[in-house]
Design a protein around this motif. Structure first.
Motif, PDB file in Angstrom:
ATOM      1  N   CYS A  32       0.714  -1.368  -0.125  1.00  0.00           N
ATOM      2  CA  CYS A  32       0.407  -0.009  -0.071  1.00  0.00           C
ATOM      3  C   CYS A  32       0.934   1.415   0.454  1.00  0.00           C
ATOM      4  O   CYS A  32      -0.012   2.381   0.125  1.00  0.00           O
ATOM      5  CB  CYS A  32      -1.259   0.384   1.226  1.00  0.00           C
ATOM      6  N   GLY A  33       2.193   1.430   0.087  1.00  0.00           N
ATOM      7  CA  GLY A  33       2.988   2.192   0.409  1.00  0.00           C
ATOM      8  C   GLY A  33       3.525   1.828   1.842  1.00  0.00           C
ATOM      9  O   GLY A  33       4.159   3.250   1.690  1.00  0.00           O
ATOM     10  N   LYS A  34       3.051   2.340   2.942  1.00  0.00           N
ATOM     11  CA  LYS A  34       3.357   2.285   4.094  1.00  0.00           C
ATOM     12  C   LYS A  34       4.462   1.018   4.261  1.00  0.00           C
ATOM     13  O   LYS A  34       3.738  -0.222   4.113  1.00  0.00           O
ATOM     14  CB  LYS A  34       2.478   2.256   4.890  1.00  0.00           C
ATOM     15  N   SER A  35       5.268   1.500   5.203  1.00  0.00           N
ATOM     16  CA  SER A  35       6.373   0.007   5.558  1.00  0.00           C
ATOM     17  C   SER A  35       5.862  -0.394   6.722  1.00  0.00           C
ATOM     18  O   SER A  35       5.631  -1.822   6.639  1.00  0.00           O
ATOM     19  CB  SER A  35       7.707   0.595   5.885  1.00  0.00           C
ATOM     20  N   ASP A  39       4.811  -2.708  13.012  1.00  0.00           N
ATOM     21  CA  ASP A  39       4.276  -3.416  13.750  1.00  0.00           C
ATOM     22  C   ASP A  39       4.525  -5.081  12.921  1.00  0.00           C
ATOM     23  O   ASP A  39       4.130  -5.502  11.839  1.00  0.00           O
ATOM     24  CB  ASP A  39       2.612  -3.243  13.036  1.00  0.00           C
ATOM     25  N   GLY A  40       5.467  -5.578  12.917  1.00  0.00           N
ATOM     26  CA  GLY A  40       6.511  -5.727  12.314  1.00  0.00           C
ATOM     27  C   GLY A  40       6.395  -6.228  10.742  1.00  0.00           C
ATOM     28  O   GLY A  40       6.472  -7.850  10.004  1.00  0.00           O
ATOM     29  N   GLY A  41       6.347  -5.333  10.125  1.00  0.00           N
ATOM     30  CA  GLY A  41       6.234  -5.152   8.179  1.00  0.00           C
ATOM     31  C   GLY A  41       4.584  -5.998   8.082  1.00  0.00           C
ATOM     32  O   GLY A  41       4.461  -5.990   7.295  1.00  0.00           O
ATOM     33  N   ARG A  42       3.719  -6.010   9.829  1.00  0.00           N
ATOM     34  CA  ARG A  42       2.532  -6.229   8.931  1.00  0.00           C
ATOM     35  C   ARG A  42       1.085  -5.879   9.086  1.00  0.00           C
ATOM     36  O   ARG A  42       1.151  -4.874  10.228  1.00  0.00           O
ATOM     37  CB  ARG A  42       1.973  -7.558   9.131  1.00  0.00           C
ATOM     38  N   CYS A  43       0.093  -4.797   7.830  1.00  0.00           N
ATOM     39  CA  CYS A  43      -0.588  -3.709   8.837  1.00  0.00           C
ATOM     40  C   CYS A  43      -1.879  -3.900   9.930  1.00  0.00           C
ATOM     41  O   CYS A  43      -1.888  -5.798   9.992  1.00  0.00           O
ATOM     42  CB  CYS A  43      -1.840  -3.695   7.179  1.00  0.00           C
ATOM     43  N   PRO A  44      -1.124  -3.509  11.087  1.00  0.00           N
ATOM     44  CA  PRO A  44      -2.038  -3.419  12.069  1.00  0.00           C
ATOM     45  C   PRO A  44      -3.628  -3.967  12.117  1.00  0.00           C
ATOM     46  O   PRO A  44      -4.154  -4.093  13.566  1.00  0.00           O
ATOM     47  CB  PRO A  44      -1.797  -2.507  13.299  1.00  0.00           C
ATOM     48  N   ALA A  45      -4.007  -3.419  11.033  1.00  0.00           N
ATOM     49  CA  ALA A  45      -6.001  -3.746  11.251  1.00  0.00           C
ATOM     50  C   ALA A  45      -6.546  -5.118  11.827  1.00  0.00           C
ATOM     51  O   ALA A  45      -5.744  -6.017  11.147  1.00  0.00           O
ATOM     52  CB  ALA A  45      -5.940  -3.090  10.113  1.00  0.00           C
ATOM     53  N   VAL A  46      -7.656  -4.603  12.448  1.00  0.00           N
ATOM     54  CA  VAL A  46      -7.789  -6.249  13.005  1.00  0.00           C
ATOM     55  C   VAL A  46      -9.320  -6.135  12.471  1.00  0.00           C
ATOM     56  O   VAL A  46     -10.346  -4.875  12.829  1.00  0.00           O
ATOM     57  CB  VAL A  46      -7.261  -6.081  14.264  1.00  0.00           C
ATOM     58  N   HIS A  47     -10.416  -6.728  11.638  1.00  0.00           N
ATOM     59  CA  HIS A  47     -11.228  -6.814  11.841  1.00  0.00           C
ATOM     60  C   HIS A  47     -12.293  -6.849  12.857  1.00  0.00           C
ATOM     61  O   HIS A  47     -12.155  -7.813  14.086  1.00  0.00           O
ATOM     62  CB  HIS A  47     -12.235  -8.126  11.548  1.00  0.00           C
ATOM     63  N   GLY A  48     -13.341  -5.459  13.315  1.00  0.00           N
ATOM     64  CA  GLY A  48     -14.108  -5.445  13.796  1.00  0.00           C
ATOM     65  C   GLY A  48     -13.440  -4.711  15.046  1.00  0.00           C
ATOM     66  O   GLY A  48     -13.741  -3.851  16.181  1.00  0.00           O
ATOM     67  N   GLY A  49     -12.369  -4.215  14.702  1.00  0.00           N
ATOM     68  CA  GLY A  49     -11.570  -3.551  15.519  1.00  0.00           C
ATOM     69  C   GLY A  49     -11.773  -1.606  14.897  1.00  0.00           C
ATOM     70  O   GLY A  49     -12.228  -1.647  14.398  1.00  0.00           O
ATOM     71  N   CYS A  93      -5.629  -0.509   3.369  1.00  0.00           N
ATOM     72  CA  CYS A  93      -4.395  -0.904   2.286  1.00  0.00           C
ATOM     73  C   CYS A  93      -5.165  -0.990   1.084  1.00  0.00           C
ATOM     74  O   CYS A  93      -4.167  -1.148   0.147  1.00  0.00           O
ATOM     75  CB  CYS A  93      -4.457  -1.986   3.276  1.00  0.00           C
ATOM     76  N   LEU A  94      -5.919  -1.838   1.195  1.00  0.00           N
ATOM     77  CA  LEU A  94      -6.486  -2.298   0.014  1.00  0.00           C
ATOM     78  C   LEU A  94      -7.152  -1.035  -1.498  1.00  0.00           C
ATOM     79  O   LEU A  94      -6.415  -0.982  -2.697  1.00  0.00           O
ATOM     80  CB  LEU A  94      -8.508  -3.059  -0.046  1.00  0.00           C
ATOM     81  N   ASP A  95      -7.669  -0.335  -1.017  1.00  0.00           N
ATOM     82  CA  ASP A  95      -7.561   1.130  -2.106  1.00  0.00           C
ATOM     83  C   ASP A  95      -6.576   1.379  -2.296  1.00  0.00           C
ATOM     84  O   ASP A  95      -6.027   2.049  -3.593  1.00  0.00           O
ATOM     85  CB  ASP A  95      -8.581   2.082  -0.662  1.00  0.00           C
ATOM     86  N   ALA A  96      -5.268   1.158  -1.445  1.00  0.00           N
ATOM     87  CA  ALA A  96      -4.157   2.772  -1.577  1.00  0.00           C
ATOM     88  C   ALA A  96      -3.047   1.524  -2.627  1.00  0.00           C
ATOM     89  O   ALA A  96      -2.704   1.771  -3.980  1.00  0.00           O
ATOM     90  CB  ALA A  96      -3.239   2.892  -0.100  1.00  0.00           C
TER      91      ALA A  96
END
Length: 118
Positions: A32-35, A39-49, A93-96
């Protein structure tokens, strides 16, 4: 759609299987362009969070192609991909990633021929 309630149209449980394989977390690793370095290289977004910005509301993950090149596929071809070719994505992330993929495809396309009318 709350918790792990599947979206409409998920009769085979494909979305639930993708979300379970991702442990309910966005699987973006920087496309997505963000490193996502914090968060260890993985997006921190959690479903429902909740998103990192105020007022964004709960995060709803989507099942979409894991290969960014496949994000440019027509919807009917993307819908036919097998579970192994899908990943869980947060909307940001999906949109970017989709924007970056489409921009790269447009940049790589050969220039159009001049109009025959002029």
């Amino acid at each position: 759609m709350t918790g792990r309630t599947p979206p409409l149209g998920d009769q085979q449980g494909l979305w639930q299987a993708v979300l379970a394989a991702a442990a309910g977390r966005c699987q973006c690793r920087g496309t997505c362009g963000k490193s996502h370095a914090k968060d260890g290289g993985r997006c921190p977004a959690v479903h429902g969070g909740y998103g990192h910005r105020h007022g964004t509301g709960p995060v709803r993950l989507a099942a979409a192609p894991c290969d960014p090149a496949d994000l440019a596929l027509p919807p009917h071809k993307a819908a036919a991909l097998p579970k192994a070719a899908l990943a869980a994505w947060c909307p940001a992330c999906l949109d970017a990633t989709t924007r970056r993929t489409r921009a790269a495809l447009l940049a790589a396309a050969p220039p159009a021929d001049p109009d025959a009318l002029f």
